[in-house]
Scaffold this active site. Sequence first.
Site, PDB file in Angstrom:
ATOM      1  N   GLY A  44       0.836  -1.203   0.000  1.00  0.00           N
ATOM      2  CA  GLY A  44       0.000   0.000   0.000  1.00  0.00           C
ATOM      3  C   GLY A  44       0.867   1.248   0.000  1.00  0.00           C
ATOM      4  O   GLY A  44       2.022   1.228  -0.434  1.00  0.00           O
ATOM      5  N   SER A  45       0.306   2.316   0.525  1.00  0.00           N
ATOM      6  CA  SER A  45       0.982   3.618   0.456  1.00  0.00           C
ATOM      7  C   SER A  45       2.038   3.752   1.557  1.00  0.00           C
ATOM      8  O   SER A  45       1.924   3.125   2.617  1.00  0.00           O
ATOM      9  CB  SER A  45      -0.061   4.723   0.622  1.00  0.00           C
ATOM     10  OG  SER A  45      -0.694   4.568   1.877  1.00  0.00           O
ATOM     11  N   PRO A  46       3.056   4.586   1.343  1.00  0.00           N
ATOM     12  CA  PRO A  46       4.047   4.824   2.399  1.00  0.00           C
ATOM     13  C   PRO A  46       3.402   5.348   3.691  1.00  0.00           C
ATOM     14  O   PRO A  46       3.824   4.971   4.787  1.00  0.00           O
ATOM     15  CB  PRO A  46       4.982   5.869   1.777  1.00  0.00           C
ATOM     16  CG  PRO A  46       4.846   5.649   0.301  1.00  0.00           C
ATOM     17  CD  PRO A  46       3.422   5.238   0.066  1.00  0.00           C
TER      18      PRO A  46
ATOM     19  N   GLY B 170       1.925   2.482   5.376  1.00  0.00           N
ATOM     20  CA  GLY B 170       3.057   1.600   5.711  1.00  0.00           C
ATOM     21  C   GLY B 170       3.655   1.966   7.069  1.00  0.00           C
ATOM     22  O   GLY B 170       4.014   1.093   7.867  1.00  0.00           O
TER      23      GLY B 170
ATOM     24  N   GLU C 174       5.593  -3.331   1.030  1.00  0.00           N
ATOM     25  CA  GLU C 174       5.685  -3.072  -0.416  1.00  0.00           C
ATOM     26  C   GLU C 174       4.942  -1.772  -0.665  1.00  0.00           C
ATOM     27  O   GLU C 174       3.707  -1.747  -0.697  1.00  0.00           O
ATOM     28  CB  GLU C 174       5.036  -4.231  -1.200  1.00  0.00           C
ATOM     29  CG  GLU C 174       5.736  -5.577  -1.034  1.00  0.00           C
ATOM     30  CD  GLU C 174       7.015  -5.668  -1.858  1.00  0.00           C
ATOM     31  OE1 GLU C 174       7.261  -4.791  -2.692  1.00  0.00           O
ATOM     32  OE2 GLU C 174       7.771  -6.638  -1.648  1.00  0.00           O
TER      33      GLU C 174
ATOM     34  N   CYS D  59       2.003   0.517  -8.998  1.00  0.00           N
ATOM     35  CA  CYS D  59       3.084   0.974  -8.114  1.00  0.00           C
ATOM     36  C   CYS D  59       4.387   1.178  -8.861  1.00  0.00           C
ATOM     37  O   CYS D  59       5.150   2.078  -8.532  1.00  0.00           O
ATOM     38  CB  CYS D  59       3.279  -0.009  -6.977  1.00  0.00           C
ATOM     39  SG  CYS D  59       3.630  -1.673  -7.544  1.00  0.00           S
TER      40      CYS D  59
HETATM   41  P1  NAD Z   1      -3.462   2.321   1.150  1.00  0.00           P
HETATM   42  O1  NAD Z   1      -2.186   2.392   1.887  1.00  0.00           O
HETATM   43  O2  NAD Z   1      -4.405   3.450   1.268  1.00  0.00           O
HETATM   44  O3  NAD Z   1      -4.300   1.008   1.573  1.00  0.00           O
HETATM   45  C1  NAD Z   1      -3.708  -0.268   1.582  1.00  0.00           C
HETATM   46  C2  NAD Z   1      -4.404  -1.143   2.616  1.00  0.00           C
HETATM   47  O4  NAD Z   1      -4.251  -0.551   3.905  1.00  0.00           O
HETATM   48  C3  NAD Z   1      -5.898  -1.324   2.396  1.00  0.00           C
HETATM   49  O5  NAD Z   1      -6.229  -2.678   2.645  1.00  0.00           O
HETATM   50  C4  NAD Z   1      -6.532  -0.413   3.429  1.00  0.00           C
HETATM   51  O6  NAD Z   1      -7.779  -0.880   3.895  1.00  0.00           O
HETATM   52  C5  NAD Z   1      -5.516  -0.436   4.550  1.00  0.00           C
HETATM   53  N1  NAD Z   1      -5.510   0.814   5.324  1.00  0.00           N
HETATM   54  C6  NAD Z   1      -5.858   2.050   4.909  1.00  0.00           C
HETATM   55  N2  NAD Z   1      -5.728   2.937   5.909  1.00  0.00           N
HETATM   56  C7  NAD Z   1      -5.287   2.246   6.984  1.00  0.00           C
HETATM   57  C8  NAD Z   1      -4.972   2.601   8.328  1.00  0.00           C
HETATM   58  N3  NAD Z   1      -5.070   3.847   8.764  1.00  0.00           N
HETATM   59  N4  NAD Z   1      -4.549   1.623   9.160  1.00  0.00           N
HETATM   60  C9  NAD Z   1      -4.421   0.347   8.735  1.00  0.00           C
HETATM   61  N5  NAD Z   1      -4.726  -0.049   7.481  1.00  0.00           N
HETATM   62  C10 NAD Z   1      -5.147   0.883   6.604  1.00  0.00           C
HETATM   63  O7  NAD Z   1      -3.045   2.055  -0.371  1.00  0.00           O
HETATM   64  P2  NAD Z   1      -3.995   1.965  -1.632  1.00  0.00           P
HETATM   65  O8  NAD Z   1      -4.527   3.331  -1.927  1.00  0.00           O
HETATM   66  O9  NAD Z   1      -4.936   0.835  -1.498  1.00  0.00           O
HETATM   67  O10 NAD Z   1      -2.939   1.544  -2.774  1.00  0.00           O
HETATM   68  C11 NAD Z   1      -2.158   2.470  -3.448  1.00  0.00           C
HETATM   69  C12 NAD Z   1      -0.747   2.521  -2.903  1.00  0.00           C
HETATM   70  O11 NAD Z   1      -0.185   1.213  -2.863  1.00  0.00           O
HETATM   71  C13 NAD Z   1       0.186   3.319  -3.785  1.00  0.00           C
HETATM   72  O12 NAD Z   1       1.056   4.076  -2.987  1.00  0.00           O
HETATM   73  C14 NAD Z   1       0.952   2.257  -4.544  1.00  0.00           C
HETATM   74  O13 NAD Z   1       2.195   2.667  -5.059  1.00  0.00           O
HETATM   75  C15 NAD Z   1       1.081   1.193  -3.498  1.00  0.00           C
HETATM   76  N6  NAD Z   1       1.301  -0.126  -4.089  1.00  0.00           N
HETATM   77  C16 NAD Z   1       2.515  -0.726  -3.923  1.00  0.00           C
HETATM   78  C17 NAD Z   1       2.755  -1.963  -4.514  1.00  0.00           C
HETATM   79  C18 NAD Z   1       4.075  -2.662  -4.365  1.00  0.00           C
HETATM   80  O14 NAD Z   1       4.134  -3.844  -4.670  1.00  0.00           O
HETATM   81  N7  NAD Z   1       5.110  -1.998  -3.899  1.00  0.00           N
HETATM   82  C19 NAD Z   1       1.745  -2.589  -5.242  1.00  0.00           C
HETATM   83  C20 NAD Z   1       0.521  -1.959  -5.368  1.00  0.00           C
HETATM   84  C21 NAD Z   1       0.304  -0.711  -4.774  1.00  0.00           C
END
Ligand code: NAD
Length: 478
Positions: free
Chosen positions: A196-198, A201, A218, A252
């Site tokens: 997900g997002s930094p 993360g 990731e 990503c």
């Molecule tokens: P996100 O970080 O918003 O969400 C990812 C997950 O985290 C979801 O399941 C969400 O429900 C959960 N989440 C959201 N807020 C949370 C919180 N406060 N506490 C705990 N969990 C929480 O990311 P997104 O918008 O779903 O995806 C896009 C991001 O993911 C982009 O930054 C993209 O670059 C990255 N990404 C990375 C890879 C990789 O392999 N490196 C692959 C795909 C996407």
Amino acid sequence: MLPIDDTTPQLIQHLFERQAPTALALRESTAKQRIHKLRRLRDALLQRREAWMAAFETDLRKPPLEVDLTELLPVADEARHAISHLARWMRPRRVAATLTTLGTTARVLCQPRGRCLIIGPWNYPVNTLLGPLVSAIAAGNTVILKPSEFTPHVNAVVAELIAEVFDPAEIAVVQGGAATAQHLLALPFDHVFFTGSPAVGKIVMAAAAQHLASVTLELGGKSPAIVDETADVERAADLILWGKLTNAGQTCVAPDHVFVHRSVRERFVQRCRETIEARYGASDAAVAASPDLARMITPRHAGRLGALIDDAHARGATVLAGGAHDAAARYVAPTLLGDVPAEARMASEEIFGPVLPIETFDTLDAVIHRVNAAPKPLALYLFSQRKRTAARVIEQTSSGGVCVNHCMQQYAHAGLPFGGVNHSGIGSAHGVFGFKAFSHERAVLAAGRMTLVSLFYPPYTGWKTGLGRRLVQALGWI
Ligand code: NAD
């Protein structure tokens, strides 16, 4: 069977506890047993092609070819690779005795971490959830999967598949948003694999720290592409746009922005315009109607992209192609922007959509400086015919991975680690690297009757002290 969609903390706790005895039993699982599960997972994935296509059409309006190539194929390939190599990955690795451990035998054993949590994003909801699941199963773990709340139709297929193939005491899906993720993160998992997002993360890592759970993160970031004056400019434009517009840029490892050498900038822009026209249509209306361009995941996400374009434009950026957006329709046109100023939001936020800022450069030093001044990206793309330039860019910058004269292929190679560095991630996925992410590499040493240590028991008489000193000195001569 446990209800898998209920997100109350009590049910999550109950599921977690049910997985504890399974995790202990799986420590003794064999390669053959794990391969059997991987085959069943892969077959169940491939049998649901029609269901995936329908779900992706609703959630992302994703073109079927992109579903095949970017969701099903990578997971099937990850499973194929693990099935062929797992027996070797699991074999204990013998390690020769060192000078100070003479008289011992040693090996490294990959043991399952135990109970694992995999949290996924919405942009590749099958690939980013079931890809790591393959590695977790290969390594012999139990897993709770938490998909993103933004892909409910895909999640329904994932949940149905997992419920058909696995007992929830081994692998289960828990659906919900941030609150559900936080209930899960409050539990003492042995490993958390987050994509997900930094920003999120950091929340995940802080939560994992409460239990000292290991993490694989990731994440995303602003991955640059560089096109120098020796590059095959047309090929570079074709590949960069393929990376930028697949899944409508919600990738990503998509190139976020591009630095193009001043001498080839016009050719590059012209080829980009022609490529967009050839792939999606010659008029704004034709592009908007193209079935080959995915939609933004929600109107809110499309609105964010529209605001980024408008902000850059208002601050002086030039729209070189596209620019249209319609939040309600979740639509953003493939857009090329020139002269995006440093103060535009787009210059620092991950774009994550079909918008490509094109920046001109004169010297490679200036580009390297720019790359190093920003957080370390997930990927770096270089288009150049000069080997020396490639060597310099690779040595003088840092990123999760590098790809020279292509786009996103570093992700597809099962033999390469896939992951970021610092801001773009911690740890690696894919192949043996994914297997190790979900394994604990345990040091096992067995001593014979005689080891060096027995010479040094107290009392520390003169000859023992002398021998110790000579031993330390001897290490300096070797
Ligand atoms: P996100 O970080 O918003 O969400 C990812 C997950 O985290 C979801 O399941 C969400 O429900 C959960 N989440 C959201 N807020 C949370 C919180 N406060 N506490 C705990 N969990 C929480 O990311 P997104 O918008 O779903 O995806 C896009 C991001 O993911 C982009 O930054 C993209 O670059 C990255 N990404 C990375 C890879 C990789 O392999 N490196 C692959 C795909 C996407």
